[in-house]
Design a protein around this motif. Structure first.
Motif, mmCIF file in Angstrom:
data_model
loop_
_atom_site.group_PDB
_atom_site.id
_atom_site.type_symbol
_atom_site.label_atom_id
_atom_site.label_comp_id
_atom_site.label_asym_id
_atom_site.label_seq_id
_atom_site.Cartn_x
_atom_site.Cartn_y
_atom_site.Cartn_z
ATOM 1 N N GLY A 84 0.945 -0.987 0.067
ATOM 2 C CA GLY A 84 -0.343 0.210 0.077
ATOM 3 C C GLY A 84 0.653 1.260 0.041
ATOM 4 O O GLY A 84 0.462 2.155 -0.788
ATOM 5 N N VAL A 85 1.996 1.274 0.844
ATOM 6 C CA VAL A 85 2.882 2.639 1.324
ATOM 7 C C VAL A 85 3.740 2.823 -0.654
ATOM 8 O O VAL A 85 3.867 3.722 -1.044
ATOM 9 C CB VAL A 85 3.596 2.205 2.210
ATOM 10 N N GLU A 86 3.551 1.580 -0.897
ATOM 11 C CA GLU A 86 4.360 1.818 -2.825
ATOM 12 C C GLU A 86 3.260 2.110 -3.724
ATOM 13 O O GLU A 86 3.591 3.383 -4.525
ATOM 14 C CB GLU A 86 4.697 0.626 -2.973
ATOM 15 N N GLN A 87 1.964 1.835 -3.094
ATOM 16 C CA GLN A 87 1.366 2.541 -4.043
ATOM 17 C C GLN A 87 0.708 3.984 -4.203
ATOM 18 O O GLN A 87 0.642 4.542 -4.984
ATOM 19 C CB GLN A 87 -0.721 1.146 -4.381
ATOM 20 N N GLU A 88 1.628 3.952 -2.634
ATOM 21 C CA GLU A 88 -0.018 5.577 -2.537
ATOM 22 C C GLU A 88 1.626 6.367 -3.115
ATOM 23 O O GLU A 88 1.837 7.526 -3.241
ATOM 24 C CB GLU A 88 0.297 5.095 -0.514
ATOM 25 N N LYS A 89 2.956 6.365 -2.645
ATOM 26 C CA LYS A 89 3.993 6.475 -3.333
ATOM 27 C C LYS A 89 3.557 7.002 -4.872
ATOM 28 O O LYS A 89 4.589 7.910 -5.080
ATOM 29 C CB LYS A 89 5.112 5.829 -2.784
ATOM 30 N N LEU A 90 3.232 6.040 -5.431
ATOM 31 C CA LEU A 90 3.475 5.929 -6.898
ATOM 32 C C LEU A 90 2.224 7.473 -7.165
ATOM 33 O O LEU A 90 2.718 7.865 -8.473
ATOM 34 C CB LEU A 90 3.165 5.036 -7.561
ATOM 35 N N GLU A 91 0.841 7.292 -5.931
ATOM 36 C CA GLU A 91 0.036 7.955 -6.796
ATOM 37 C C GLU A 91 0.935 9.186 -5.770
ATOM 38 O O GLU A 91 0.174 10.868 -6.681
ATOM 39 C CB GLU A 91 -1.122 7.727 -5.560
ATOM 40 N N ILE A 92 1.906 9.142 -4.934
ATOM 41 C CA ILE A 92 1.918 10.827 -4.437
ATOM 42 C C ILE A 92 2.995 11.526 -5.928
ATOM 43 O O ILE A 92 3.217 12.619 -6.394
ATOM 44 C CB ILE A 92 2.959 10.474 -3.802
ATOM 45 N N LEU A 93 3.848 10.405 -6.396
ATOM 46 C CA LEU A 93 4.623 11.008 -7.016
ATOM 47 C C LEU A 93 3.781 11.199 -8.353
ATOM 48 O O LEU A 93 4.024 12.296 -9.603
ATOM 49 C CB LEU A 93 5.623 10.061 -7.793
ATOM 50 N N SER A 94 2.751 10.921 -8.944
ATOM 51 C CA SER A 94 2.175 11.226 -10.000
ATOM 52 C C SER A 94 1.372 12.138 -10.113
ATOM 53 O O SER A 94 1.622 13.287 -10.557
ATOM 54 C CB SER A 94 0.316 9.813 -10.480
ATOM 55 N N GLU A 95 1.013 12.758 -8.374
ATOM 56 C CA GLU A 95 -0.011 13.495 -7.901
ATOM 57 C C GLU A 95 1.554 14.998 -8.428
ATOM 58 O O GLU A 95 0.817 16.156 -8.688
ATOM 59 C CB GLU A 95 -0.700 13.848 -6.553
ATOM 60 N N ALA A 96 2.344 14.333 -7.771
ATOM 61 C CA ALA A 96 3.628 15.732 -8.123
ATOM 62 C C ALA A 96 3.734 15.960 -9.319
ATOM 63 O O ALA A 96 4.107 16.985 -9.687
ATOM 64 C CB ALA A 96 4.653 15.087 -6.988
ATOM 65 N N ARG A 97 3.899 15.156 -10.098
ATOM 66 C CA ARG A 97 3.770 15.019 -11.513
ATOM 67 C C ARG A 97 2.799 15.957 -12.375
ATOM 68 O O ARG A 97 2.898 16.699 -13.146
ATOM 69 C CB ARG A 97 4.118 14.015 -12.468
ATOM 70 N N ARG A 98 1.761 15.860 -12.048
ATOM 71 C CA ARG A 98 0.631 16.763 -12.185
ATOM 72 C C ARG A 98 0.810 18.745 -12.331
ATOM 73 O O ARG A 98 0.793 18.892 -12.947
ATOM 74 C CB ARG A 98 -0.376 15.669 -12.382
ATOM 75 N N LYS A 99 1.129 17.908 -10.747
ATOM 76 C CA LYS A 99 0.684 19.499 -10.556
ATOM 77 C C LYS A 99 2.161 20.176 -10.934
ATOM 78 O O LYS A 99 2.200 21.669 -11.896
ATOM 79 C CB LYS A 99 0.933 19.345 -8.188
ATOM 80 N N ALA A 100 3.609 19.648 -10.997
ATOM 81 C CA ALA A 100 4.160 20.018 -12.049
ATOM 82 C C ALA A 100 3.994 19.917 -12.917
ATOM 83 O O ALA A 100 4.519 21.866 -13.929
ATOM 84 C CB ALA A 100 5.592 18.859 -12.044
ATOM 85 N N VAL A 101 3.115 19.502 -14.097
ATOM 86 C CA VAL A 101 3.165 20.439 -15.341
ATOM 87 C C VAL A 101 1.503 20.769 -15.127
ATOM 88 O O VAL A 101 1.670 21.982 -15.896
ATOM 89 C CB VAL A 101 1.769 19.615 -16.456
ATOM 90 N N ARG A 102 0.791 20.875 -14.439
ATOM 91 C CA ARG A 102 0.201 22.593 -14.711
ATOM 92 C C ARG A 102 0.700 23.470 -14.589
ATOM 93 O O ARG A 102 0.558 24.513 -15.199
ATOM 94 C CB ARG A 102 -0.949 21.693 -13.101
ATOM 95 N N ASN A 103 1.654 23.852 -12.967
ATOM 96 C CA ASN A 103 2.497 24.990 -12.794
ATOM 97 C C ASN A 103 3.544 25.154 -13.963
ATOM 98 O O ASN A 103 3.421 26.237 -14.202
ATOM 99 C CB ASN A 103 3.103 24.346 -11.508
ATOM 100 N N GLU A 104 4.179 24.087 -14.906
ATOM 101 C CA GLU A 104 4.734 24.547 -15.744
ATOM 102 C C GLU A 104 3.901 25.343 -16.790
ATOM 103 O O GLU A 104 3.898 26.762 -17.461
ATOM 104 C CB GLU A 104 5.330 23.877 -15.991
ATOM 105 N N ASN A 105 2.996 24.949 -17.262
ATOM 106 C CA ASN A 105 1.722 25.183 -17.752
ATOM 107 C C ASN A 105 1.063 26.983 -17.563
ATOM 108 O O ASN A 105 0.994 27.694 -18.635
ATOM 109 C CB ASN A 105 0.265 24.570 -18.604
ATOM 110 N N ASP A 106 0.591 27.066 -16.243
ATOM 111 C CA ASP A 106 0.197 28.642 -15.815
ATOM 112 C C ASP A 106 1.377 29.440 -16.534
ATOM 113 O O ASP A 106 1.244 30.715 -16.175
ATOM 114 C CB ASP A 106 0.102 27.952 -14.573
ATOM 115 N N ILE A 107 2.736 29.097 -15.869
ATOM 116 C CA ILE A 107 3.982 29.606 -15.863
ATOM 117 C C ILE A 107 3.467 30.396 -17.082
ATOM 118 O O ILE A 107 4.488 31.556 -17.710
ATOM 119 C CB ILE A 107 5.264 29.311 -15.518
#
Length: 181
Positions: A84-107
């Motif tokens: 579960g922690v491994e899956q949660e880690k993957l979800e957190i990383l995926s969410e962080a990537r999505r946020k980074a892409v959104r921030n990049e697009n916003d910038i």
């Protein structure tokens, strides 16, 4: 026969007298009672202690089996949590990537908007500067034309005609036709 005669004469069997037989019987009964007494006092408590120890060992075994089963279950839960922690880690990383892409697009969008504002401002300034230069050129042309006209008029005109043209020009200046251009 001699032996039979000896038994009859003395009253002993194998040379044992009745007192000895009585003592042997009495000692046998005493030993039996002693064994019962010792058994009651010593053997039964030892048996009880051994039974209690055996129960304790059996209980310890059962507890160990329960602990082993609990440990196995905890291991399964731990492994499940790790998965579960491994899956949660993957979800957190995926969410962080999505946020980074959104921030990049916003910038990027913000930079494009800023570039558009700068461009529009530059275009306005260029248009204003162009109008200013046109006005300066028009004023210069008017000045040059006036100077040329003045020289031509001075050379070709009589003083009365010059006075008439001057009066017309002054009348035109008062009419706002100059100011509209």
């Amino acid at each position: 026969m001699v032996a039979e005669g000896a038994v009859l004469a003395t009253g002993r069997i194998f040379g044992l007298d009745s007192q000895l037989l009585f003592d042997l019987l009495f000692q046998g009964i005493a030993v039996f009672i002693l064994f019962l007494f010792v058994g009651y006092l010593l053997i039964n408590p030892v048996r009880n202690a051994l039974a209690k120890r055996q129960e304790k060992v059996q209980k310890d075994r059962e507890d160990a089996e329960k602990d082993k089963a609990a440990a196995a279950e905890m291991k399964v839960q731990y492994e499940a949590k790790l998965a579960g922690v491994e899956q949660e880690k993957l979800e957190i990383l995926s969410e962080a990537r999505r946020k980074a892409v959104r921030n990049e697009n916003d910038i990027i969008d913000e930079a494009k908007a800023e570039a558009g504002r700068i461009r529009a401002s530059a275009e306005r300034e260029a248009a204003l500067e162009k109008e200013k230069v046109k006005e300066e050129v028009r004023v210069e042309i008017i000045g040059v034309a006036s100077a040329m006209a003045g020289k031509m008029v001075a050379a070709n005109m009589s003083p009365e005609k010059q006075e008439e043209l001057l009066q017309e020009t002054l009348d035109e200046i008062g009419d706002e036709t100059w100011q509209s251009k």
